[in-house]
Design a protein around this motif. Structure first.
Motif, PDB file in Angstrom:
ATOM      1  N   VAL A  20       0.902  -1.187  -0.108  1.00 21.61           N
ATOM      2  CA  VAL A  20      -0.142  -0.223   0.057  1.00 21.61           C
ATOM      3  C   VAL A  20       0.916   1.089  -0.121  1.00 21.61           C
ATOM      4  O   VAL A  20       1.953   1.379   0.814  1.00 21.61           O
ATOM      5  CB  VAL A  20      -0.857   0.194   1.387  1.00 21.61           C
ATOM      6  CG1 VAL A  20      -1.648   1.415   1.253  1.00 21.61           C
ATOM      7  CG2 VAL A  20      -1.869  -0.995   1.119  1.00 21.61           C
ATOM      8  N   ALA A  21       0.673   2.186  -0.792  1.00 20.84           N
ATOM      9  CA  ALA A  21       1.136   3.519  -0.796  1.00 20.84           C
ATOM     10  C   ALA A  21       0.719   4.309   0.344  1.00 20.84           C
ATOM     11  O   ALA A  21      -0.494   4.770   0.172  1.00 20.84           O
ATOM     12  CB  ALA A  21       1.066   4.231  -2.196  1.00 20.84           C
ATOM     13  N   PRO A  22       1.570   4.707   1.304  1.00 21.35           N
ATOM     14  CA  PRO A  22       1.449   5.351   2.572  1.00 21.35           C
ATOM     15  C   PRO A  22       0.842   6.833   2.024  1.00 21.35           C
ATOM     16  O   PRO A  22      -0.091   7.252   2.884  1.00 21.35           O
ATOM     17  CB  PRO A  22       2.757   5.518   3.117  1.00 21.35           C
ATOM     18  CG  PRO A  22       3.521   4.599   2.751  1.00 21.35           C
ATOM     19  CD  PRO A  22       3.157   4.394   1.317  1.00 21.35           C
ATOM     20  N   GLY A  23       1.221   7.376   0.981  1.00 22.66           N
ATOM     21  CA  GLY A  23       0.881   8.657   0.630  1.00 22.66           C
ATOM     22  C   GLY A  23      -0.538   8.757  -0.429  1.00 22.66           C
ATOM     23  O   GLY A  23      -0.701   9.801  -0.739  1.00 22.66           O
ATOM     24  N   ALA A  24      -0.996   7.455  -0.565  1.00 25.02           N
ATOM     25  CA  ALA A  24      -2.136   7.604  -1.474  1.00 25.02           C
ATOM     26  C   ALA A  24      -3.293   8.470  -1.003  1.00 25.02           C
ATOM     27  O   ALA A  24      -3.683   8.802   0.090  1.00 25.02           O
ATOM     28  CB  ALA A  24      -2.667   6.165  -1.667  1.00 25.02           C
TER      29      ALA A  24
END
Length: 416
Positions: free
Chosen positions: A105-109
């Motif tokens: 998962v991209a933390p900054g999404a």
């Protein structure tokens, strides 16, 4: 048969349903074609790029899923089906951590900033599927709040269960399960399905459950691309969905049936929306259209988070019971997230297990109902008898009056 949930039976109408049924249900390769979000008014739907569940394993170079330039304008059918607008008035999953085992998962999404913990490879979501699923579980929707996830105030612990292309690995899933257990995640969502049972995997699942986690897993992998053959695939069990106590989830279309070509399996606990679903990705603020068993698994995991937040004293077994007891009755019970959170259930199942470890079966006590039914039946019979008696008395009196009150059969008299 399980009782129907409060809002689960609402379906798309007319052309919207027909359009959604034409959407792809699994996008397993990199070059996922664009698809249309069905319009509720029957008009031409909006086109969005498809979100793959894995990248092409035969490609020489790994090319990550590009950012979407399109944003969805309306809420999709799946969120309406799960009644999320009303659900969020009762629970948003606040305080609950969901460990998501998938492609990362991209933390900054968009819609997830500040609520994703992802270390090392877990923060690199090249496929995009893991971030897409995280949005369904706990996304706020960003600039589109009506596209929020089931539990928009829950936290996500991102863990890798696949390589960078999205191919599942038993070793990675085992390591992720142990990491989730160590982190005390209340919900563990396994978005991949493995073809073989493994002793280490069974042990990791058992440890997670003993630690108090509800484990939710994809009932099957997404089906491979069609090869044009007509041979039927026999049903089989996939893992960790087949482990005892794991909530096994399959995907469904708007009409409640599984998509054509779905891999057959046994022992599925719940079906959840898994076609024509909108969410975000790891890059940019655009939206994608996705589907498949991982999508359904994410929705179920979000519902578990919402239940755990609303009913913090419920045991993991009670939480699972809520999800299954309030599901809409069908061949595979259909998830009703709103009903799971808001319904008042009876006494929970006993926690004890027999010596073989089997879950006890709780039979509903119907004694009071039986007594009430018996009394009602007696009242009906007595009432019917009274009515017949009155009718017979009226008939007898009229006959007696006609005979001049002489006994029946007596000889008539002649006048002088």
């Amino acid at each position: 048969m399980r009782p129907p949930g409060n809002g689960a039976a609402r379906l798309l109408s007319g052309a919207g349903l027909a359009a959604a049924l034409l959407l792809p249900t699994a996008l397993p390769v990199q070059a996922a074609p664009p698809s249309r979000v069905p319009a509720a008014d029957g008009k031409k739907g909006q086109e969005l790029p498809g979100m793959p569940s894995a990248l092409d394993p035969e490609a020489e170079e790994v090319v990550c899923t590009p950012a979407s330039r399109e944003t969805a304008k309306k809420q999709d059918w799946s969120r309406q089906r799960l009644d999320l607008d009303r659900l969020h008035q009762h629970s948003t999953g606040a305080g609950v951590t969901v460990a998501l085992i998938g492609t990362g998962v991209a933390p900054g999404a968009a819609g997830l900033k500040g609520r994703v913990t992802a270390d090392g490879d877990a923060a690199d979501d090249c496929v995009g599927s893991g971030t897409f699923l995280a949005g369904l579980i706990a996304g706020t929707g960003g600039d589109s709040p009506r596209l929020a996830g089931v539990a928009p105030e829950a936290k996500i612990l991102a863990l890798r269960g696949t390589d960078r292309r999205g191919a599942a690995s038993a070793d990675l899933v085992v390591d992720a399960l142990r990491a989730a257990t160590e982190a005390r995640a209340e919900v563990i969502a396994v978005a991949v399905a493995l073809p073989r049972q493994d002793a280490a995997l069974s042990s990791a699942v058992a440890e997670a459950r003993r630690a108090g986690a509800v484990v939710v897993a994809a009932a099957t992998p997404d089906p491979p691309p069609s090869r044009g053959g007509s041979d039927e695939i026999p049903p089989r069990t996939y893992w960790p969905a087949g482990e005892p106590g794991v909530l096994s989830v399959a995907d469904m279309l708007p009409g409640g049936v599984r998509p054509d070509g779905s891999l057959p399996t046994d022992g599925v606990d719940l079906a959840a929306p898994g076609a024509g679903v909108v969410s975000g990705g790891p890059r940019g603020k655009g939206h994608y259209l996705g589907g498949g068993v991982p999508v359904a698994t994410a929705y179920a995991a979000g519902a578990v988070a919402a239940v755990r937040a609303a009913h913090p004293d419920d045991s993991p077994e009670d939480v699972v019971r809520r999800l299954t007891a309030t599901a809409y009755p069908a061949d595979i019970p259909q998830l009703d997230a709103y009903a799971a959170v808001t319904s008042v259930l009876g006494e929970p199942a006993a926690a004890a297990r027999d010596k073989h470890g089997a879950e006890p079966v709780t039979v509903r006590d119907t004694a009071a109902t039986d007594r009430a039914t018996g009394r009602a039946t007696l009242f009906v019979l007595l009432g019917s008898a009274a009515v017949l008696a009155v009718l017979w008395a009226g008939f007898a009196l009229s006959r007696a009056r006609a005979r001049g009150w002489r006994p029946a059969g007596a000889a008539g008299t002649t006048s002088d």
